[in-house]
Design a protein around this motif. Structure first.
Motif, PDB file in Angstrom:
ATOM      1  N   LEU A 174      30.559 -20.928  -1.449  1.00  0.00           N
ATOM      2  CA  LEU A 174      29.634 -22.034  -1.695  1.00  0.00           C
ATOM      3  C   LEU A 174      28.431 -21.550  -2.500  1.00  0.00           C
ATOM      4  CD1 LEU A 174      28.641 -24.952  -1.302  1.00  0.00           C
ATOM      5  CD2 LEU A 174      27.712 -24.235   0.915  1.00  0.00           C
ATOM      6  N   MET A 175      27.885 -20.418  -2.114  1.00  0.00           N
ATOM      7  CA  MET A 175      26.742 -19.869  -2.830  1.00  0.00           C
ATOM      8  C   MET A 175      27.100 -19.567  -4.281  1.00  0.00           C
ATOM      9  SD  MET A 175      25.158 -17.415   0.144  1.00  0.00           S
ATOM     10  CE  MET A 175      24.449 -16.371  -1.071  1.00  0.00           C
ATOM     11  N   ILE A 176      28.258 -18.975  -4.491  1.00  0.00           N
ATOM     12  CA  ILE A 176      28.699 -18.646  -5.850  1.00  0.00           C
ATOM     13  C   ILE A 176      28.866 -19.915  -6.674  1.00  0.00           C
ATOM     14  CG2 ILE A 176      30.641 -17.737  -7.204  1.00  0.00           C
ATOM     15  CD1 ILE A 176      30.981 -15.648  -4.902  1.00  0.00           C
ATOM     16  N   SER A 211      26.873 -23.379 -10.948  1.00  0.00           N
ATOM     17  CA  SER A 211      26.535 -24.740 -11.364  1.00  0.00           C
ATOM     18  C   SER A 211      25.121 -24.836 -11.929  1.00  0.00           C
ATOM     19  CB  SER A 211      26.656 -25.711 -10.193  1.00  0.00           C
ATOM     20  OG  SER A 211      27.986 -25.817  -9.771  1.00  0.00           O
ATOM     21  N   LEU A 212      24.190 -24.082 -11.331  1.00  0.00           N
ATOM     22  CA  LEU A 212      22.785 -24.173 -11.720  1.00  0.00           C
ATOM     23  C   LEU A 212      22.307 -22.997 -12.578  1.00  0.00           C
ATOM     24  CD1 LEU A 212      21.288 -25.428  -8.341  1.00  0.00           C
ATOM     25  CD2 LEU A 212      21.757 -26.776 -10.399  1.00  0.00           C
ATOM     26  N   VAL A 229      16.987 -16.077  -1.387  1.00  0.00           N
ATOM     27  CA  VAL A 229      17.034 -16.909  -0.179  1.00  0.00           C
ATOM     28  C   VAL A 229      18.292 -16.632   0.640  1.00  0.00           C
ATOM     29  CG1 VAL A 229      15.540 -18.746  -1.060  1.00  0.00           C
ATOM     30  CG2 VAL A 229      18.005 -18.849  -1.488  1.00  0.00           C
ATOM     31  N   LEU A 230      18.941 -15.513   0.375  1.00  0.00           N
ATOM     32  CA  LEU A 230      20.209 -15.179   1.018  1.00  0.00           C
ATOM     33  C   LEU A 230      20.127 -15.167   2.547  1.00  0.00           C
ATOM     34  CD1 LEU A 230      23.145 -14.283   0.774  1.00  0.00           C
ATOM     35  CD2 LEU A 230      22.323 -11.936   0.532  1.00  0.00           C
ATOM     36  N   ASP A 255      19.679 -27.941   4.735  1.00  0.00           N
ATOM     37  CA  ASP A 255      18.946 -26.671   4.695  1.00  0.00           C
ATOM     38  C   ASP A 255      19.260 -25.925   3.397  1.00  0.00           C
ATOM     39  OD1 ASP A 255      18.052 -27.209   7.294  1.00  0.00           O
ATOM     40  OD2 ASP A 255      19.653 -26.023   8.215  1.00  0.00           O
ATOM     41  N   ILE A 256      20.524 -25.942   3.007  1.00  0.00           N
ATOM     42  CA  ILE A 256      20.950 -25.280   1.774  1.00  0.00           C
ATOM     43  C   ILE A 256      20.262 -25.923   0.569  1.00  0.00           C
ATOM     44  CG2 ILE A 256      22.911 -24.750   0.279  1.00  0.00           C
ATOM     45  CD1 ILE A 256      23.144 -23.208   2.841  1.00  0.00           C
ATOM     46  N   VAL A 257      20.193 -27.251   0.561  1.00  0.00           N
ATOM     47  CA  VAL A 257      19.555 -27.970  -0.546  1.00  0.00           C
ATOM     48  C   VAL A 257      18.110 -27.504  -0.708  1.00  0.00           C
ATOM     49  CG1 VAL A 257      18.758 -30.228  -1.369  1.00  0.00           C
ATOM     50  CG2 VAL A 257      21.040 -30.000  -0.367  1.00  0.00           C
ATOM     51  N   ARG A 258      17.394 -27.434   0.386  1.00  0.00           N
ATOM     52  CA  ARG A 258      15.984 -27.006   0.349  1.00  0.00           C
ATOM     53  C   ARG A 258      15.864 -25.586  -0.208  1.00  0.00           C
ATOM     54  NH1 ARG A 258      13.533 -23.940   3.773  1.00  0.00           N
ATOM     55  NH2 ARG A 258      15.083 -24.192   5.412  1.00  0.00           N
TER      56      ARG A 258
END
Length: 85
Positions: A44-46, A51-52, A59-60, A71-74
């Protein structure tokens, strides 16, 4: 920039590789109950980073302790702003 949309779309892509079929929402819980194991969280992180075009390394630790997609969005927004985009 719509970070929530990016995170949800990335989450959907990652879940395609898992047998659990959930409708992703910002309140979706992360972890075994969602079908997203630790490898899934890395994927998901990758996916979000690609994407961005950012790194989530800053923030790992916070991402690993996240309970929900919101939480991930923030944290994604925080990492995005940290690189001055």
């Amino acid at each position: 920039m719509n970070f929530a949309e990016t995170v949800i779309e990335s989450y959907k892509k990652v879940l395609e590789d898992y047998p659990v079929k959930l409708e992703p929402s910002l309140e979706a819980a992360l972890g075994a109950e969602s079908g997203l194991d630790s490898l899934g969280l890395v994927n998901l992180m990758i996916e979000i980073e690609e994407s961005l075009d950012i790194s989530l390394e800053s923030v790992l630790i916070e991402i690993r302790s996240s309970q929900k997609l919101s939480d991930i969005v923030r944290l994604v927004e925080k990492a995005y702003q940290a690189v001055g985009k």
